[in-house]
Write a protein that holds these residues in place. Structure first.
Motif, PDB file in Angstrom:
ATOM      1  N   LYS A  11       0.807  -1.218   0.000  1.00  0.00           N
ATOM      2  CA  LYS A  11       0.000   0.000   0.000  1.00  0.00           C
ATOM      3  C   LYS A  11       0.849   1.281   0.000  1.00  0.00           C
ATOM      4  O   LYS A  11       0.307   2.380  -0.129  1.00  0.00           O
ATOM      5  N   MET A  12       2.169   1.141   0.149  1.00  0.00           N
ATOM      6  CA  MET A  12       3.013   2.322   0.260  1.00  0.00           C
ATOM      7  C   MET A  12       2.935   3.201  -0.988  1.00  0.00           C
ATOM      8  O   MET A  12       2.990   2.708  -2.108  1.00  0.00           O
ATOM      9  N   HIS A  13       2.834   4.499  -0.761  1.00  0.00           N
ATOM     10  CA  HIS A  13       2.872   5.489  -1.842  1.00  0.00           C
ATOM     11  C   HIS A  13       4.287   6.076  -1.844  1.00  0.00           C
ATOM     12  O   HIS A  13       4.577   7.057  -1.146  1.00  0.00           O
ATOM     13  N   TRP A  14       5.177   5.463  -2.608  1.00  0.00           N
ATOM     14  CA  TRP A  14       6.600   5.786  -2.534  1.00  0.00           C
ATOM     15  C   TRP A  14       6.919   7.197  -3.000  1.00  0.00           C
ATOM     16  O   TRP A  14       7.954   7.765  -2.617  1.00  0.00           O
ATOM     17  N   LYS A  15       6.056   7.805  -3.783  1.00  0.00           N
ATOM     18  CA  LYS A  15       6.272   9.181  -4.219  1.00  0.00           C
ATOM     19  C   LYS A  15       6.362  10.132  -3.030  1.00  0.00           C
ATOM     20  O   LYS A  15       6.946  11.222  -3.133  1.00  0.00           O
ATOM     21  N   ASN A  16       5.810   9.734  -1.888  1.00  0.00           N
ATOM     22  CA  ASN A  16       5.859  10.588  -0.693  1.00  0.00           C
ATOM     23  C   ASN A  16       7.286  10.955  -0.296  1.00  0.00           C
ATOM     24  O   ASN A  16       7.519  12.016   0.286  1.00  0.00           O
ATOM     25  N   LEU A  17       8.241  10.083  -0.597  1.00  0.00           N
ATOM     26  CA  LEU A  17       9.626  10.384  -0.235  1.00  0.00           C
ATOM     27  C   LEU A  17      10.118  11.654  -0.920  1.00  0.00           C
ATOM     28  O   LEU A  17      10.975  12.372  -0.390  1.00  0.00           O
ATOM     29  N   ASP A  18       9.566  11.956  -2.090  1.00  0.00           N
ATOM     30  CA  ASP A  18       9.980  13.148  -2.822  1.00  0.00           C
ATOM     31  C   ASP A  18       9.486  14.438  -2.176  1.00  0.00           C
ATOM     32  O   ASP A  18       9.991  15.520  -2.491  1.00  0.00           O
ATOM     33  N   TYR A  19       8.497  14.336  -1.294  1.00  0.00           N
ATOM     34  CA  TYR A  19       7.894  15.525  -0.703  1.00  0.00           C
ATOM     35  C   TYR A  19       8.479  15.867   0.664  1.00  0.00           C
ATOM     36  O   TYR A  19       8.121  16.892   1.247  1.00  0.00           O
ATOM     37  N   LEU A  20       9.352  15.030   1.195  1.00  0.00           N
ATOM     38  CA  LEU A  20       9.846  15.214   2.559  1.00  0.00           C
ATOM     39  C   LEU A  20      10.844  16.361   2.661  1.00  0.00           C
ATOM     40  O   LEU A  20      11.578  16.667   1.720  1.00  0.00           O
ATOM     41  N   SER A  21      10.872  16.965   3.848  1.00  0.00           N
ATOM     42  CA  SER A  21      11.866  17.978   4.171  1.00  0.00           C
ATOM     43  C   SER A  21      12.461  17.641   5.532  1.00  0.00           C
ATOM     44  O   SER A  21      12.022  16.701   6.208  1.00  0.00           O
ATOM     45  N   LYS A  22      13.443  18.420   5.957  1.00  0.00           N
ATOM     46  CA  LYS A  22      14.119  18.147   7.225  1.00  0.00           C
ATOM     47  C   LYS A  22      13.226  18.367   8.441  1.00  0.00           C
ATOM     48  O   LYS A  22      13.544  17.918   9.542  1.00  0.00           O
ATOM     49  N   GLN A  23      12.087  19.031   8.279  1.00  0.00           N
ATOM     50  CA  GLN A  23      11.173  19.190   9.405  1.00  0.00           C
ATOM     51  C   GLN A  23      10.245  17.977   9.550  1.00  0.00           C
ATOM     52  O   GLN A  23       9.518  17.862  10.530  1.00  0.00           O
ATOM     53  N   ASP A  24      10.294  17.075   8.561  1.00  0.00           N
ATOM     54  CA  ASP A  24       9.498  15.857   8.613  1.00  0.00           C
ATOM     55  C   ASP A  24      10.315  14.730   9.238  1.00  0.00           C
ATOM     56  O   ASP A  24      11.493  14.908   9.563  1.00  0.00           O
ATOM     57  N   GLU A  25       9.708  13.561   9.400  1.00  0.00           N
ATOM     58  CA  GLU A  25      10.398  12.398   9.954  1.00  0.00           C
ATOM     59  C   GLU A  25       9.915  11.134   9.254  1.00  0.00           C
ATOM     60  O   GLU A  25       8.760  11.059   8.831  1.00  0.00           O
ATOM     61  N   ILE A  26      10.816  10.177   9.140  1.00  0.00           N
ATOM     62  CA  ILE A  26      10.504   8.863   8.577  1.00  0.00           C
ATOM     63  C   ILE A  26      10.521   7.850   9.707  1.00  0.00           C
ATOM     64  O   ILE A  26      11.469   7.823  10.491  1.00  0.00           O
ATOM     65  N   LYS A  27       9.495   7.016   9.780  1.00  0.00           N
ATOM     66  CA  LYS A  27       9.400   6.054  10.876  1.00  0.00           C
ATOM     67  C   LYS A  27       9.248   4.641  10.337  1.00  0.00           C
ATOM     68  O   LYS A  27       8.470   4.406   9.409  1.00  0.00           O
ATOM     69  N   PHE A  28       9.986   3.720  10.925  1.00  0.00           N
ATOM     70  CA  PHE A  28       9.813   2.292  10.668  1.00  0.00           C
ATOM     71  C   PHE A  28       9.350   1.623  11.959  1.00  0.00           C
ATOM     72  O   PHE A  28      10.002   1.774  12.999  1.00  0.00           O
TER      73      PHE A  28
END
Length: 214
Positions: free
Chosen positions: A129-146
């Motif tokens: 279900k992942m929408h991988w295009k989201n990685l292109d929208y990230l900035s340093k004020q965001d966070e990635i979680k696993f």
């Protein structure tokens, strides 16, 4: 209703995750989610809830007199009206974060919002279900979680981090599934691999256990 959202709960607690861990925070938990992750700890938010006007939601938030707000779910982006609510909260001067599954586009989220993007692992059962295009929208004020179920999840996430150099996009967090993956095991793996991530545990569950409203 126009200018309204389906709400499961609004409560004040300590933020238990992300780099905002420990901060007093008002949580706005929206109802509904298109995913069914095997480890989900908020299944009670899949259905039910109460339709509340934006003004009712804003008044409830203001009553807690707290600067930090977290919009969560369920999957909050499943309700289109959440974008307007987040704009209103940012306009009101709150420090706002959004917890999202990564399955829906974050492209239209107000740029003042800190977006916590959960990358679904194989163990979640919802990797497709992942929408991988989201990685292109990230900035340093965001966070990635696993959120990791086991060693296989860890190795999959580790390899993705290295391949995509995710730490250059935003801070990367790793969290063990509660009472499934021992936190000490995850800590040892991160140290062994010199992985550029922040390991976290769910502070709210350590303090109050696994229940709604905390």
């Amino acid at each position: 209703m126009k200018d309204a959202l389906r709400i499961t709960e609004i409560f004040c607690s300590l933020q238990g995750e992300t780099t905002r861990m420990g901060l007093p925070t008002v949580f706005v938990r929206l109802t509904g989610c298109p995913l069914r992750c095997g480890y989900c700890d908020s299944t009670y938010a899949f259905t039910g809830g109460e339709t509340q006007s934006f003004q009712t939601i804003l008044d409830k938030i203001a009553s807690f007199n707290t600067h930090h707000i977290c919009v969560t779910g369920g999957e909050p982006l499943a309700q289109k009206g959440v974008h307007e609510l987040m704009r209103l909260l940012c306009d009101a001067g709150y420090s706002l974060s959004l917890e999202t599954s990564g399955a829906l586009s974050i492209a239209d989220v107000d740029p003042r919002v800190s977006r916590i993007l959960d990358i679904k692992t194989p163990g979640s059962g919802e990797l497709s279900k992942m929408h991988w295009k989201n990685l292109d929208y990230l900035s340093k004020q965001d966070e990635i979680k696993f959120v990791l179920c086991d060693r296989n999840d860890y190795e999959w996430a580790r390899d993705l981090i290295r391949e995509r150099r995710l730490e250059t996009l935003a801070p990367v967090l790793m969290s063990p599934v509660w009472e499934t993956l021992p936190p000490a095991n995850l800590a040892a793996w991160v140290l062994e691999d010199h992985l550029p991530v922040r390991m976290q545990v769910q502070l709210h569950k350590i303090l109050w256990g696994e229940r709604p409203g905390v």
